[in-house]
Design a protein around this motif. Structure first.
Motif: not given
Length: 76
Positions: A4, A6, A19
């Motif tokens: 992921n 972020g 995240t």
């Protein structure tokens, strides 16, 4: 593997935050040898020669919308 993208919090040699939690949930959905990523990752690396196959949503507790998962398809 689950990936992921972020913001994260780094403290005492470890990473924390939403995240990281989402990446762990994505990894839990991946099968042996499978690489799954969120739509956020696809958007960040688009045009860099990787192919992705959308495989559908992943409901994550605490999020109002599901995370759209993609399987990494190799070099383009």
């Amino acid at each position: 593997m689950g990936v992921n993208a972020g913001l994260v919090i780094f403290r005492d040699g470890d990473y924390f935050g939403r995240t990281v939690d989402i990446a762990a949930r994505i990894a839990g959905r991946a099968g042996p040898g499978e690489e799954l990523v969120s739509k956020d990752v696809v958007d960040l690396v688009e045009g860099n020669g990787l192919r992705f196959e959308e495989i559908g949503p992943l409901e994550v507790k605490g999020l109002s919308r599901p995370v759209v998962l993609h399987r990494v398809g190799g070099q383009g």
